[in-house]
Design a protein around this motif. Sequence first.
Motif, mmCIF file in Angstrom:
data_model
loop_
_atom_site.group_PDB
_atom_site.id
_atom_site.type_symbol
_atom_site.label_atom_id
_atom_site.label_comp_id
_atom_site.label_asym_id
_atom_site.label_seq_id
_atom_site.Cartn_x
_atom_site.Cartn_y
_atom_site.Cartn_z
ATOM 1 N N THR A 16 0.811 -1.224 0.000
ATOM 2 C CA THR A 16 0.000 0.000 0.000
ATOM 3 C C THR A 16 0.844 1.275 0.000
ATOM 4 O O THR A 16 0.379 2.326 -0.443
ATOM 5 C CB THR A 16 -0.939 0.030 1.225
ATOM 6 N N THR A 17 2.070 1.199 0.509
ATOM 7 C CA THR A 17 2.953 2.377 0.509
ATOM 8 C C THR A 17 4.331 1.971 -0.015
ATOM 9 O O THR A 17 5.316 1.951 0.728
ATOM 10 C CB THR A 17 3.083 2.976 1.933
ATOM 11 N N PRO A 18 4.428 1.634 -1.286
ATOM 12 C CA PRO A 18 5.672 1.050 -1.824
ATOM 13 C C PRO A 18 6.874 1.990 -1.809
ATOM 14 O O PRO A 18 7.990 1.552 -1.525
ATOM 15 C CB PRO A 18 5.287 0.673 -3.260
ATOM 16 N N TYR A 19 6.671 3.264 -2.095
ATOM 17 C CA TYR A 19 7.823 4.163 -2.197
ATOM 18 C C TYR A 19 8.451 4.423 -0.823
ATOM 19 O O TYR A 19 9.671 4.381 -0.669
ATOM 20 C CB TYR A 19 7.393 5.487 -2.845
ATOM 21 N N VAL A 20 7.603 4.694 0.167
ATOM 22 C CA VAL A 20 8.115 4.967 1.512
ATOM 23 C C VAL A 20 8.797 3.733 2.091
ATOM 24 O O VAL A 20 9.898 3.819 2.653
ATOM 25 C CB VAL A 20 6.968 5.424 2.443
ATOM 26 N N THR A 21 8.150 2.584 1.971
ATOM 27 C CA THR A 21 8.721 1.367 2.572
ATOM 28 C C THR A 21 10.003 0.934 1.864
ATOM 29 O O THR A 21 10.921 0.422 2.502
ATOM 30 C CB THR A 21 7.697 0.224 2.545
ATOM 31 N N GLU A 22 10.088 1.152 0.561
ATOM 32 C CA GLU A 22 11.328 0.822 -0.153
ATOM 33 C C GLU A 22 12.465 1.725 0.328
ATOM 34 O O GLU A 22 13.597 1.265 0.533
ATOM 35 C CB GLU A 22 11.135 0.981 -1.655
ATOM 36 N N ASP A 23 12.161 3.006 0.541
ATOM 37 C CA ASP A 23 13.176 3.939 1.010
ATOM 38 C C ASP A 23 13.666 3.546 2.398
ATOM 39 O O ASP A 23 14.872 3.571 2.680
ATOM 40 C CB ASP A 23 12.585 5.352 1.032
ATOM 41 N N ILE A 24 12.727 3.155 3.271
ATOM 42 C CA ILE A 24 13.097 2.712 4.625
ATOM 43 C C ILE A 24 13.933 1.438 4.544
ATOM 44 O O ILE A 24 14.946 1.283 5.236
ATOM 45 C CB ILE A 24 11.840 2.483 5.485
ATOM 46 N N TRP A 25 13.523 0.512 3.691
ATOM 47 C CA TRP A 25 14.232 -0.766 3.533
ATOM 48 C C TRP A 25 15.689 -0.537 3.119
ATOM 49 O O TRP A 25 16.610 -1.147 3.653
ATOM 50 C CB TRP A 25 13.513 -1.619 2.495
ATOM 51 N N GLN A 26 15.902 0.390 2.184
ATOM 52 C CA GLN A 26 17.262 0.647 1.709
ATOM 53 C C GLN A 26 18.124 1.280 2.810
ATOM 54 O O GLN A 26 19.342 1.124 2.816
ATOM 55 C CB GLN A 26 17.219 1.572 0.482
ATOM 56 N N ALA A 27 17.490 1.988 3.731
ATOM 57 C CA ALA A 27 18.247 2.653 4.796
ATOM 58 C C ALA A 27 18.555 1.727 5.965
ATOM 59 O O ALA A 27 19.463 1.996 6.754
ATOM 60 C CB ALA A 27 17.466 3.871 5.299
ATOM 61 N N LEU A 28 17.819 0.620 6.098
ATOM 62 C CA LEU A 28 18.016 -0.279 7.234
ATOM 63 C C LEU A 28 19.282 -1.120 7.071
ATOM 64 O O LEU A 28 19.644 -1.505 5.953
ATOM 65 C CB LEU A 28 16.811 -1.216 7.375
ATOM 66 N N PRO A 29 19.969 -1.433 8.176
ATOM 67 C CA PRO A 29 21.127 -2.340 8.088
ATOM 68 C C PRO A 29 20.656 -3.749 7.742
ATOM 69 O O PRO A 29 19.656 -4.231 8.278
ATOM 70 C CB PRO A 29 21.722 -2.280 9.498
ATOM 71 N N LYS A 30 21.356 -4.404 6.813
ATOM 72 C CA LYS A 30 20.959 -5.749 6.364
ATOM 73 C C LYS A 30 22.202 -6.593 6.143
ATOM 74 O O LYS A 30 23.304 -6.072 5.935
ATOM 75 C CB LYS A 30 20.158 -5.657 5.057
ATOM 76 N N GLY A 31 22.014 -7.884 6.168
ATOM 77 C CA GLY A 31 23.102 -8.806 5.885
ATOM 78 C C GLY A 31 23.417 -8.841 4.394
ATOM 79 O O GLY A 31 22.642 -8.370 3.555
ATOM 80 N N ASP A 32 24.575 -9.440 4.054
ATOM 81 C CA ASP A 32 24.994 -9.501 2.646
ATOM 82 C C ASP A 32 24.027 -10.312 1.791
ATOM 83 O O ASP A 32 23.950 -10.108 0.578
ATOM 84 C CB ASP A 32 26.403 -10.105 2.555
ATOM 85 N N ASP A 33 23.327 -11.260 2.429
ATOM 86 C CA ASP A 33 22.422 -12.118 1.671
ATOM 87 C C ASP A 33 21.008 -11.551 1.583
ATOM 88 O O ASP A 33 20.105 -12.206 1.058
ATOM 89 C CB ASP A 33 22.366 -13.513 2.301
ATOM 90 N N ALA A 34 20.794 -10.329 2.075
ATOM 91 C CA ALA A 34 19.462 -9.737 2.043
ATOM 92 C C ALA A 34 19.093 -9.352 0.610
ATOM 93 O O ALA A 34 19.954 -8.974 -0.188
ATOM 94 C CB ALA A 34 19.416 -8.498 2.933
ATOM 95 N N PRO A 35 17.810 -9.453 0.255
ATOM 96 C CA PRO A 35 17.362 -9.045 -1.079
ATOM 97 C C PRO A 35 17.699 -7.581 -1.348
ATOM 98 O O PRO A 35 17.756 -6.765 -0.430
ATOM 99 C CB PRO A 35 15.840 -9.256 -1.015
ATOM 100 N N LYS A 36 17.932 -7.255 -2.615
ATOM 101 C CA LYS A 36 18.289 -5.890 -2.980
ATOM 102 C C LYS A 36 17.103 -4.932 -2.879
ATOM 103 O O LYS A 36 17.270 -3.727 -2.809
ATOM 104 C CB LYS A 36 18.850 -5.857 -4.405
ATOM 105 N N SER A 37 15.895 -5.486 -2.895
ATOM 106 C CA SER A 37 14.702 -4.650 -2.798
ATOM 107 C C SER A 37 13.683 -5.341 -1.915
ATOM 108 O O SER A 37 13.599 -6.577 -1.883
ATOM 109 C CB SER A 37 14.099 -4.403 -4.182
ATOM 110 N N ILE A 38 12.880 -4.558 -1.236
ATOM 111 C CA ILE A 38 11.852 -5.142 -0.376
ATOM 112 C C ILE A 38 10.794 -5.869 -1.204
ATOM 113 O O ILE A 38 10.154 -6.803 -0.733
ATOM 114 C CB ILE A 38 11.195 -4.048 0.502
ATOM 115 N N MET A 39 10.625 -5.475 -2.463
ATOM 116 C CA MET A 39 9.568 -6.084 -3.270
ATOM 117 C C MET A 39 9.872 -7.534 -3.655
ATOM 118 O O MET A 39 8.981 -8.268 -4.079
ATOM 119 C CB MET A 39 9.274 -5.238 -4.522
ATOM 120 N N VAL A 40 11.141 -7.976 -3.477
ATOM 121 C CA VAL A 40 11.463 -9.376 -3.737
ATOM 122 C C VAL A 40 11.818 -10.114 -2.444
ATOM 123 O O VAL A 40 12.311 -11.239 -2.478
ATOM 124 C CB VAL A 40 12.614 -9.515 -4.754
ATOM 125 N N ASN A 41 11.549 -9.459 -1.329
ATOM 126 C CA ASN A 41 11.788 -10.097 -0.042
ATOM 127 C C ASN A 41 10.628 -11.044 0.274
ATOM 128 O O ASN A 41 9.537 -10.922 -0.293
ATOM 129 C CB ASN A 41 11.908 -9.031 1.051
#
Length: 213
Positions: free
Chosen positions: A5-30
């Motif tokens: 429902t809020t793809p742009y905001v959540t994608e921006d937050i996802w990119q800013a969060l610390p993640k492991g090397d094996d984490a998906p590059k985008s939240i939409m494929v998580n």
Amino acid sequence: LLHPTTPYVTEDIWQALPKGDDAPKSIMVNHWPKSRVELDRAKSAEMGRAVSQMETLIEVIKAIRGIRGETNVKPGVVIDEVFFASDDEQALAAIEAGRNYVELLGKVEKVSVVDSAKLDELDAAAAAVAAGLELRIPLAGLIDIAEERARIEKELERVAEDIAHVSGKLSNEGFVNNAPAAVVQKDRDKLAAYEDEKKTLEQSLAELEALEK
């Protein structure tokens, strides 16, 4: 959960969060979030303890901020040390585990856990009780005593005028007998509130006088 429902905001937050090397590059494929039973507060004793500790820390930080406001400690001033005492072992454990939160969010340099007798030895310290813990903050060096005294004395003059005004109305039999009951009660409530405010201000002034000794 919010991404559809809020793809742009959540994608921006996802990119800013610390993640492991094996984490998906985008939240939409998580992967879609799954419920974790072990995190259910009602079903996990460990989670329950963690939540209880955080609730204790929240109450303690509120108490410290309350003292800062009541004693007019300026926002940028860091409190040198806050002292805690309690017979509640779980409350003390919460302080020990979360002292970093207390120091950061309360703007405190050092957190000390002591026995109750030590608290009584502290001079001119503001006191509070929160989540089963007694806490003391020595006020020496935290406030400009002359400036705070002037402020409190001015407030006392103002509240004395308010008390005199409302008392005069309530001592007028014509007003009390003829005004609507709700209006009279409202003034009585005002008078009680002004009297309480006066007591609080007088207590604050006494604490300042103790600092000057």
